[in-house]
Scaffold this motif. Structure first.
Motif, mmCIF file in Angstrom:
data_model
loop_
_atom_site.group_PDB
_atom_site.id
_atom_site.type_symbol
_atom_site.label_atom_id
_atom_site.label_comp_id
_atom_site.label_asym_id
_atom_site.label_seq_id
_atom_site.Cartn_x
_atom_site.Cartn_y
_atom_site.Cartn_z
ATOM 1 N N LEU A 94 0.823 -1.201 0.000
ATOM 2 C CA LEU A 94 0.000 0.000 0.000
ATOM 3 C C LEU A 94 0.858 1.253 0.000
ATOM 4 C CD1 LEU A 94 -2.807 -0.834 2.580
ATOM 5 C CD2 LEU A 94 -3.042 -0.638 0.103
ATOM 6 N N ASP A 95 0.227 2.343 -0.424
ATOM 7 C CA ASP A 95 0.898 3.638 -0.320
ATOM 8 C C ASP A 95 1.056 4.031 1.143
ATOM 9 O OD1 ASP A 95 1.006 3.792 -3.071
ATOM 10 O OD2 ASP A 95 -0.924 4.843 -3.213
ATOM 11 N N GLY A 96 2.055 4.830 1.405
ATOM 12 C CA GLY A 96 2.355 5.215 2.782
ATOM 13 C C GLY A 96 1.253 6.015 3.438
ATOM 14 N N TYR A 97 0.577 6.867 2.670
ATOM 15 C CA TYR A 97 -0.457 7.699 3.280
ATOM 16 C C TYR A 97 -1.675 6.865 3.687
ATOM 17 C CZ TYR A 97 -3.471 7.746 -0.889
ATOM 18 O OH TYR A 97 -4.305 7.396 -1.917
ATOM 19 N N ILE A 98 -1.968 5.780 2.954
ATOM 20 C CA ILE A 98 -3.089 4.914 3.338
ATOM 21 C C ILE A 98 -2.758 4.160 4.621
ATOM 22 C CG2 ILE A 98 -4.492 2.949 2.652
ATOM 23 C CD1 ILE A 98 -4.312 3.845 -0.190
ATOM 24 N N GLN A 99 -1.546 3.678 4.744
ATOM 25 C CA GLN A 99 -1.136 3.006 5.972
ATOM 26 C C GLN A 99 -1.181 3.956 7.170
ATOM 27 O OE1 GLN A 99 2.638 1.090 5.466
ATOM 28 N NE2 GLN A 99 2.010 -0.065 3.662
#
Length: 238
Positions: free
Chosen positions: A69-74
């Motif tokens: 996943l992208d970092g901002y979603i995590q």
């Protein structure tokens, strides 16, 4: 007590809104318009991405891997889960620490528990508003980027609900903390007030150690006052 009830109502309402935001579908929304009707609607949240056609049939795809996943979603996932957990414990602490409840021990312990509840709600609101703001920043940066050629999205309804719940949590937690602080100030001012009545003066005994003065013993007469001295002549006893 009235302030605590108002704060508890605000914080509980905010926590419910934040909790409902986490599984909500429309975090970001985009649509493809045809000549007459909308042909397809793309929407996504923290867990999956979906498309809905004009007939109402939705096709969804879950995010396959956490590490991919992208970092901002995590980051948004972690912040929202932390917000829900902090709000849950804050609700329990508020129920125990409020003055209108009969659990929690003494008033001092209840005040400390209620203060912890207010801090938990404030932290919950900060985590939630940070997650929603981070997600919205990513959407707006992609939307206004002329070099971004993929599907562009707009802000979904879940973000606005999350912001509203965060504001309620922060506002209610602040009111709860200020109400406890005011009660502490009132108690401190009442404790510092001391009634000064008649002051008793104690005389230090001049007797040696081990000897006590008798209660019935009278002090020796004072002949220092010249007005009380009687003068007798030599024929007084004749």
């Amino acid at each position: 007590m009235f302030q605590e009830i108002v704060a508890f109502t605000l914080t509980t309402s905010g926590w419910v809104l934040v909790s409902s935001t986490l599984p909500m579908d429309y975090w970001k929304v985009s649509s493809l318009d045809g000549t007459v009707i909308t042909t397809a609607t793309f929407w996504s949240n923290l867990w999956k991405t979906c498309v809905t056609d004009s007939t109402g049939v939705s096709n969804c795809k879950d995010f396959p891997s956490l590490l991919a996943l992208d970092g901002y979603i995590q980051a948004c996932r972690g912040l929202m889960i932390a917000a829900v957990c902090l709000g849950f414990f804050g609700t329990i602490f508020a129920l125990v620490g409020m003055k209108c409840t009969k659990i929690g021990g003494s008033d001092k312990n209840k005040a400390r528990i209620a203060c912890c509840a207010g801090v938990n709600f404030i932290l919950s609101g900060l985590c939630s508003v940070s997650a929603c703001s981070l997600y919205a920043h990513r959407i707006t940066s992609e939307f206004f980027d002329p070099m971004f050629m993929a599907q562009k999205y707009e802000l979904g309804a879940a973000l606005f609900i999350g912001w509203a719940g965060s504001i309620l949590c922060i506002l209610g937690g602040s009111i709860l903390c200020f109400s406890i602080a005011n009660s502490f100030k009132k108690r401190h001012s009442q404790a510092n007030y001391i009634y000064k009545g008649a002051v008793s003066h104690s005389h230090i005994s001049s007797y040696p150690r081990g000897q006590s003065k008798s209660v019935n013993e009278r002090p020796p007469p004072d002949y220092s006052n010249s007005s009380r001295v009687q003068h007798f002549d030599k024929n007084a006893y004749v």
